[in-house]
Design an enzyme around this catalytic site. Structure first.
Site, mmCIF file in Angstrom:
data_model
loop_
_atom_site.group_PDB
_atom_site.id
_atom_site.type_symbol
_atom_site.label_atom_id
_atom_site.label_comp_id
_atom_site.label_asym_id
_atom_site.label_seq_id
_atom_site.Cartn_x
_atom_site.Cartn_y
_atom_site.Cartn_z
ATOM 1 N N GLY A 186 0.787 -0.761 -0.093
ATOM 2 C CA GLY A 186 0.162 -0.067 0.092
ATOM 3 C C GLY A 186 1.267 0.902 -0.256
ATOM 4 O O GLY A 186 2.342 1.223 -0.114
ATOM 5 N N GLN A 208 6.828 6.985 -2.049
ATOM 6 C CA GLN A 208 7.210 8.198 -3.105
ATOM 7 C C GLN A 208 8.302 9.113 -2.891
ATOM 8 O O GLN A 208 9.062 9.017 -4.252
ATOM 9 C CB GLN A 208 6.219 9.649 -2.850
ATOM 10 C CG GLN A 208 4.512 8.714 -2.892
ATOM 11 C CD GLN A 208 3.722 9.855 -2.840
ATOM 12 O OE1 GLN A 208 3.909 10.954 -1.544
ATOM 13 N NE2 GLN A 208 1.977 9.484 -2.658
ATOM 14 N N GLU A 493 4.255 19.173 0.986
ATOM 15 C CA GLU A 493 3.122 19.726 0.205
ATOM 16 C C GLU A 493 2.778 21.343 1.042
ATOM 17 O O GLU A 493 2.937 21.632 1.845
ATOM 18 C CB GLU A 493 2.019 18.241 0.940
ATOM 19 C CG GLU A 493 2.684 17.372 0.528
ATOM 20 C CD GLU A 493 1.263 16.762 0.561
ATOM 21 O OE1 GLU A 493 1.091 16.499 2.265
ATOM 22 O OE2 GLU A 493 0.934 15.664 0.401
#
Length: 596
Positions: A186, A208, A493
């Site tokens: 996942g 990532q 982010e």
């Protein structure tokens, strides 16, 4: 928190011995102390804060003969597995020796460490495991846990460490492989390894991004967006953007994190020496270089301690060892003595009340801050951590301050506010692994509810950041004003919750850059930097660029990327006006290999 990519093809699956001074001893010397106070010069401090002592109830110490170790660590995991914003804090310490058939699963705010001078002094024939069953196999919220100074021989041959931010893996020896993804592969969004040896291959799978420093690996399996290495034996060759490997042969300057260990029956803290152009672990060649400090030279801070007492301990010459817990402070903790060690165990958490700054460091040499979480209070603080005063000017190149595994959070555990989270004013500071996070989920979250305009501001010269994670701030996530700054690995982010384009408009710029180098700067360099957007309130928001820098010969960047997560907002460029725009909902990065 990271929203998973929508394109699955991106995953590339293939009892303490140093005791507190006894009250009887204090009583016996009290007359002498009072005599000193009468005749001491004005301003002299009394030695009334004892050094050493026990480590408190939330530090669990094991040796190979301890009964039911597995049951004890399982009980802590059961409590902490999903307690993302809970009050529990735990440190698991294993004395040197061999432990068979142990699987230490780590939940939130749980740290596990060996008590040897070398990782190989403490051998676990078993696993230290982080997985994501609590979150349906999604590891993107597996924050705030750590492993340090142990040797593992995994039962299956591969240890699982499926984490995201603020979960360091330091000074570890894995006698096998290391899997950085959750069971079933996942989503995951980490992470950080330093001063470690992994005999087998590291498999990041769905990770990532990842940064590995001054280590040794037997191989590296794949990369999704951004895999960065510095000073790593066995690292893959430089190949960004495909595969997305950024590889530096050495780390320019580093000093490993201080750690608690046992010297016979006595607790001490080992402070590793500074290294230049490091390659490989600090311990592989034998006894590491550095200094050992006995525990009686530390004020062992326990929940309920006041900032007044903490400051008194520092003034009288003690270092600080924060035991696991949550500490509310009504005044700033001042670290203004050179070479002071401030070490936290089990994610010791400092919460400033009444809008104060949680901690300030003076313009002094060699302070070591490590292993702390600073949680913003409900009343706005101008800053949460300041390393150096505004007028800092001393040269600390021979003995820099280090900020390691010091994490900052605004919101999530409740409404909190801070104008600027971390400010680095001292020259030559090393910021080695930090996650500065304005919360995007949890309690007390909203565009104005947990307002925090700026994440990291660097004013000092010659500052080095290795492993820099900064997310979701209302304006600039990173602002760099000092000269000759360097960053190796950056993950960001933008704030999810911007209500509309007008809320993020920055003059004639569409949005605030994730990483801005001030126009006055003439020399700056960065390697392996990424910024993502996920404007889930208004997906039409456009971000002009992820990186904004002056276009001068001495300002250089290598291996950058921006990503629109699922098409929620878009970037027009990567850095300044360079780099293709992101588009659609494909979650495919736009990349720049070199700027200018």
């Amino acid at each position: 928190m990271h929203v998973p990519p929508t394109d699955s093809s991106l995953f590339h699956r293939p009892p303490p011995s140093s005791a507190r001074r006894r009250a009887t001893v204090l009583s016996a010397v009290s007359a002498l102390v009072m005599s000193f106070l009468v005749f001491a010069p004005a301003g002299a401090a009394s030695a009334d804060v004892p050094g050493g002592g026990d480590l408190g109830p939330n530090v669990k110490v094991f040796d190979p003969s301890t009964p039911d170790i597995q049951g004890q660590v399982d009980a802590i995991f059961k409590q902490q597995e999903s307690a993302q914003f809970g009050q529990g804090r735990y440190q698991l310490l294993f004395k040197p020796g061999t432990y068979d058939n142990i699987n230490a699963q780590l939940g939130f705010y749980t740290s596990i460490s060996g008590l040897g001078l070398s990782p190989d002094d403490t051998n676990i024939n078993g696993d230290v495991t982080v997985d994501a069953g609590w979150f349906d196999g999604n590891a993107t919220q597996n924050f705030w846990r750590s492993a340090e100074n142990l040797a593992l021989k995994p039962v299956s041959g591969t240890d699982r460490w499926a984490v995201s931010q603020a979960a360091p893996f330091r000074r570890m020896h894995v006698k096998g492989g290391l899997n950085l993804a959750p069971d079933g592969y996942g989503w995951a969004s980490g992470g950080y390894i330093a001063d470690s040896k992994i005999d087998g291959s590291v498999g990041p799978y769905s990770q990532q991004q990842w940064y590995t420093r001054d280590s040794q690996v037997g191989g590296w399996g794949n990369g999704v967006w951004n895999m960065v290495f510095s000073g790593v034996e066995g690292a893959p060759a430089q190949s960004f953007p495909e595969p997305p490997y950024t590889t530096l042969d050495t780390t320019p300057v580093s000093r490993e994190k201080p750690f608690l260990y046992l010297d016979g029956d006595d607790y001490k803290v080992f402070v590793p020496a500074k290294r230049t152009d490091a390659h490989g672990t600090s311990w592989g060649g034998g006894t590491p270089q550095g200094e050992s400090i006995p525990l009686d030279k530390f004020y062992v801070v326990k929940p309920g301690a006041t900032a007044e007492t903490i400051n008194a301990a520092v003034k009288q010459g003690l270092h600080l060892l924060f035991t696991p817990g949550v500490y509310h402070v009504d005044r700033t903790i001042d670290i203004d003595r050179a070479d002071t060690v401030v070490l936290g165990l089990g994610y010791a958490t400092i919460v400033p009340d009444n809008g104060v700054t949680a901690m300030k460091v003076g313009d002094v040499d060699g302070v070591k801050l490590a292993g702390l979480l600073i949680d913003a209070g409900t009343q706005n603080s101008d800053t949460l951590l300041e390393v150096g005063p505004e007028d800092a000017s001393a040269d600390h190149s021979a003995n820099p301050t280090t900020v390691q595994d010091v994490f900052v959070r605004i919101g999530g555990a409740g409404a909190g506010k801070a104008t600027t989270s971390m400010v680095i004013n001292n020259d030559d500071t090393i910021v080695d692994h930090t996650w500065i996070w304005r919360a995007d989920h949890g309690d007390g979250v909203g565009w104005e509810t947990n307002r925090a305009d700026y994440g990291l501001r660097v004013n000092g010269d010659d500052v080095l950041a290795t492993g820099l994670f900064v997310e979701h701030f209302n304006k600039y996530d990173v602002e760099w004003h000092g000269e000759r700054g360097r960053t190796i690995f950056f993950q960001n982010e933008k704030a999810y919750d911007a209500p509309n384009q007008a809320a993020v408009q920055n003059g004639d710029q569409k949005g605030y850059a994730a990483y801005k180098v001030d126009d006055s700067v003439t020399t700056h360099e960065g390697w392996g930097l990424g910024s993502y957007c996920y404007y889930n309130v208004d997906p039409t928001i456009r971000q002009g660029h992820g990186f904004e820098v002056p276009e001068k010969p001495g300002v250089k960047f290598h291996d950058l990327l921006v990503v629109s997560l699922g098409g929620k907002g878009q970037y027009d460029h990567v850095i300044n006006e360079t780099g293709s725009p992101t588009s659609g909902d494909t979650t495919v990065p736009s990349q720049v290999t070199s700027f200018p």
